[in-house]
Enzyme design. Sequence first.
Site, PDB file in Angstrom:
ATOM      1  N   GLU A  80      19.463 107.473  53.769  1.00 18.87           N
ATOM      2  CA  GLU A  80      18.700 108.887  53.781  1.00 18.87           C
ATOM      3  C   GLU A  80      17.444 108.947  53.265  1.00 18.87           C
ATOM      4  O   GLU A  80      16.677 109.849  53.305  1.00 18.87           O
ATOM      5  CB  GLU A  80      19.694 109.858  53.577  1.00 18.87           C
ATOM      6  CG  GLU A  80      20.994 110.084  54.575  1.00 18.87           C
ATOM      7  CD  GLU A  80      20.412 110.936  55.839  1.00 18.87           C
ATOM      8  OE1 GLU A  80      19.618 111.750  55.836  1.00 18.87           O
ATOM      9  OE2 GLU A  80      21.251 110.732  56.716  1.00 18.87           O
ATOM     10  N   THR A 114      20.935 105.144  49.598  1.00 22.40           N
ATOM     11  CA  THR A 114      21.307 105.343  51.004  1.00 22.40           C
ATOM     12  C   THR A 114      19.900 105.330  52.007  1.00 22.40           C
ATOM     13  O   THR A 114      19.011 105.430  51.288  1.00 22.40           O
ATOM     14  CB  THR A 114      21.793 107.043  50.999  1.00 22.40           C
ATOM     15  OG1 THR A 114      21.728 107.476  52.304  1.00 22.40           O
ATOM     16  CG2 THR A 114      21.098 107.917  50.118  1.00 22.40           C
ATOM     17  N   LYS A 138      19.160 111.395  45.606  1.00 21.13           N
ATOM     18  CA  LYS A 138      19.485 109.848  45.699  1.00 21.13           C
ATOM     19  C   LYS A 138      18.146 109.138  45.354  1.00 21.13           C
ATOM     20  O   LYS A 138      18.284 107.944  44.860  1.00 21.13           O
ATOM     21  CB  LYS A 138      19.977 109.472  46.959  1.00 21.13           C
ATOM     22  CG  LYS A 138      21.516 109.981  47.324  1.00 21.13           C
ATOM     23  CD  LYS A 138      22.634 108.802  46.502  1.00 21.13           C
ATOM     24  CE  LYS A 138      24.118 109.306  46.754  1.00 21.13           C
ATOM     25  NZ  LYS A 138      24.747 107.950  45.945  1.00 21.13           N
ATOM     26  N   TYR A 190      20.038 115.785  49.278  1.00 23.63           N
ATOM     27  CA  TYR A 190      20.972 114.872  48.788  1.00 23.63           C
ATOM     28  C   TYR A 190      20.150 113.719  48.817  1.00 23.63           C
ATOM     29  O   TYR A 190      20.197 112.935  47.889  1.00 23.63           O
ATOM     30  CB  TYR A 190      22.019 114.746  50.253  1.00 23.63           C
ATOM     31  CG  TYR A 190      22.690 113.242  50.362  1.00 23.63           C
ATOM     32  CD1 TYR A 190      23.600 112.836  49.258  1.00 23.63           C
ATOM     33  CD2 TYR A 190      22.236 112.405  51.123  1.00 23.63           C
ATOM     34  CE1 TYR A 190      24.124 111.606  49.619  1.00 23.63           C
ATOM     35  CE2 TYR A 190      22.730 110.970  51.206  1.00 23.63           C
ATOM     36  CZ  TYR A 190      23.913 110.668  50.322  1.00 23.63           C
ATOM     37  OH  TYR A 190      24.384 109.496  50.433  1.00 23.63           O
TER      38      TYR A 190
HETATM   39  P1  NDP Z   1      32.976 110.028  50.045  1.00 21.43           P
HETATM   40  O1  NDP Z   1      32.295 111.255  50.848  1.00 21.43           O
HETATM   41  O2  NDP Z   1      34.046 109.364  50.887  1.00 21.43           O
HETATM   42  O3  NDP Z   1      33.349 110.328  48.783  1.00 21.43           O
HETATM   43  C1  NDP Z   1      32.500 110.682  47.752  1.00 21.43           C
HETATM   44  C2  NDP Z   1      33.156 110.692  46.617  1.00 21.43           C
HETATM   45  O4  NDP Z   1      32.389 111.300  45.424  1.00 21.43           O
HETATM   46  C3  NDP Z   1      34.477 111.160  46.139  1.00 21.43           C
HETATM   47  O5  NDP Z   1      35.296 110.271  45.170  1.00 21.43           O
HETATM   48  C4  NDP Z   1      34.423 112.550  45.589  1.00 21.43           C
HETATM   49  O6  NDP Z   1      35.261 112.919  44.948  1.00 21.43           O
HETATM   50  C5  NDP Z   1      33.101 112.314  44.881  1.00 21.43           C
HETATM   51  N1  NDP Z   1      32.396 113.769  44.710  1.00 21.43           N
HETATM   52  C6  NDP Z   1      32.137 114.427  45.638  1.00 21.43           C
HETATM   53  N2  NDP Z   1      31.403 115.394  45.096  1.00 21.43           N
HETATM   54  C7  NDP Z   1      31.102 115.132  43.929  1.00 21.43           C
HETATM   55  C8  NDP Z   1      30.189 115.820  42.776  1.00 21.43           C
HETATM   56  N3  NDP Z   1      29.468 116.950  43.027  1.00 21.43           N
HETATM   57  N4  NDP Z   1      30.195 115.190  41.890  1.00 21.43           N
HETATM   58  C9  NDP Z   1      30.806 114.022  41.610  1.00 21.43           C
HETATM   59  N5  NDP Z   1      31.658 113.369  42.435  1.00 21.43           N
HETATM   60  C10 NDP Z   1      31.655 113.851  43.547  1.00 21.43           C
HETATM   61  O7  NDP Z   1      31.878 108.856  49.857  1.00 21.43           O
HETATM   62  P2  NDP Z   1      31.685 107.660  50.896  1.00 21.43           P
HETATM   63  O8  NDP Z   1      32.701 106.524  50.489  1.00 21.43           O
HETATM   64  O9  NDP Z   1      31.142 107.782  52.087  1.00 21.43           O
HETATM   65  O10 NDP Z   1      30.217 106.993  50.050  1.00 21.43           O
HETATM   66  C11 NDP Z   1      30.153 106.435  48.855  1.00 21.43           C
HETATM   67  C12 NDP Z   1      29.000 106.471  47.951  1.00 21.43           C
HETATM   68  O11 NDP Z   1      27.964 105.794  48.811  1.00 21.43           O
HETATM   69  C13 NDP Z   1      28.475 107.937  47.729  1.00 21.43           C
HETATM   70  O12 NDP Z   1      27.587 107.884  46.821  1.00 21.43           O
HETATM   71  C14 NDP Z   1      27.412 108.090  49.004  1.00 21.43           C
HETATM   72  O13 NDP Z   1      26.469 109.055  48.666  1.00 21.43           O
HETATM   73  C15 NDP Z   1      27.083 106.669  49.248  1.00 21.43           C
HETATM   74  N6  NDP Z   1      26.609 106.416  50.600  1.00 21.43           N
HETATM   75  C16 NDP Z   1      27.371 106.274  51.568  1.00 21.43           C
HETATM   76  C17 NDP Z   1      27.090 106.207  52.733  1.00 21.43           C
HETATM   77  C18 NDP Z   1      28.251 106.150  53.980  1.00 21.43           C
HETATM   78  O14 NDP Z   1      27.703 106.130  55.286  1.00 21.43           O
HETATM   79  N7  NDP Z   1      29.344 106.345  53.768  1.00 21.43           N
HETATM   80  C19 NDP Z   1      25.600 105.391  53.210  1.00 21.43           C
HETATM   81  C20 NDP Z   1      24.878 105.567  52.116  1.00 21.43           C
HETATM   82  C21 NDP Z   1      25.473 105.712  50.534  1.00 21.43           C
HETATM   83  P3  NDP Z   1      36.610 114.145  45.525  1.00 21.43           P
HETATM   84  O15 NDP Z   1      37.566 113.168  46.262  1.00 21.43           O
HETATM   85  O16 NDP Z   1      37.065 114.575  44.203  1.00 21.43           O
HETATM   86  O17 NDP Z   1      35.655 115.053  46.399  1.00 21.43           O
END
Ligand code: NDP
Length: 356
Positions: free
Chosen positions: A137, A135, A163, A159
């Site tokens: 971040e 990310t 990462k 976070y």
């Molecule tokens: P979301 O916030 O939409 O979804 C997060 C996912 O991770 C969900 O499937 C959630 O499951 C699961 N999750 C949440 N908490 C935990 C935990 N403690 N342990 C394991 N799984 C968990 O994510 P995005 O689609 O926005 O992002 C996808 C990935 O890309 C993530 O790793 C994010 O950090 C990274 N990212 C996202 C960016 C963005 O702008 N969207 C930018 C850069 C990186 P549940 O539905 O059960 O909560």
Amino acid sequence: MSGHSGTGGRRALITGITSQDGAYLAALLLDKGYRVTGTLRPGGTPISAAWRLAEMGLTGRVTSVTVDLTDARAVSWLLDDHAPDEIYHLAAHSSVHSSFHVPAETFASNAVSTTNLLEVIRTRHPEARFYHASTSEMFGDAPEVPQRETTLFRPRSPYAVAKVAAHQMTTLYRLAYGLFCVNGILFNHESPLRGPEFVTAKIVRRLVRWQGGAEDAPITLGRLDARRDWGYAGDYVRGMWSMLQAGAPDDYVLASGCTWSVRDFVGLTAQTLGLRLEWRGKGTAETAIDLDSGRTCVTVDAALFRPAEVGELRGDSGLARERLGWSPTVDLPALVAMMVAAEKARQAAASASIKG
Ligand code: NDP
């Protein structure tokens, strides 16, 4: 782009299939003929409540498995059972704001899970290709703008620290063991499927309600001056896939290269909805007034400020453009229009179902 070709019948594993990116990526991979398995977390969203997959019409088209990715043995069984050709590791504690409240859980979820996956790939499935969701971040308050693959990380949240650890571990496994492991350093990307806890989705949802007369409490936001590089999730998952099709593994920044402030995002959303807002005051006293009703529509709440702020996050995706042929197709005004249209449809359907 070179690398393996012909994706029909290939097996993909998406950790965190219930995420925004999980839904877009699953749709892309299914269209390409992949068999898709997605992980759910114990106590998380069950497949029956996976609203993003439902909205994309994907429920029933993916196999799901519940697994604790911080449990090394469970990860080993997962990969043995599904033997994926490609692994997209998206599951993570993904909220910067809440990571300050649960730093240890964030570290375990984001760093330990990645290490478990890499170790099982090294020992049992070395042919699998691995994508890690890094990310912007991680750059934190890096003085270099725009940020690129070589920019030093100065993470400013639990976070981002977690990462960085996962990112470095992914790079290490590539360098030390010659595995096909890549980090996609993605800048913010949004869509109609963005989680309601994120600022863009919150602004869109609340302003649509405001315009429809369903909301009269002001929307409270953190720093209005915070600038972000926002893109469209549909474009970014295409980049993830391209990274795993390349001839050799490497890390890539995906970004639009443009930044907008949170205040700009409010303005674009209001404009799309035909609301006339006027900003008044400064700092924590700044507000946006709805000129038609004369009411305060947006206020600032210092409690929403981060304990440690990041600098201007603006990405240079030149390497991905050059080597992967990747480029974004949706700019922020078009993205806001897309999010507003979807939110209006969602709210109209909800009110029709209440009336009916
Ligand atoms: P979301 O916030 O939409 O979804 C997060 C996912 O991770 C969900 O499937 C959630 O499951 C699961 N999750 C949440 N908490 C935990 C935990 N403690 N342990 C394991 N799984 C968990 O994510 P995005 O689609 O926005 O992002 C996808 C990935 O890309 C993530 O790793 C994010 O950090 C990274 N990212 C996202 C960016 C963005 O702008 N969207 C930018 C850069 C990186 P549940 O539905 O059960 O909560």
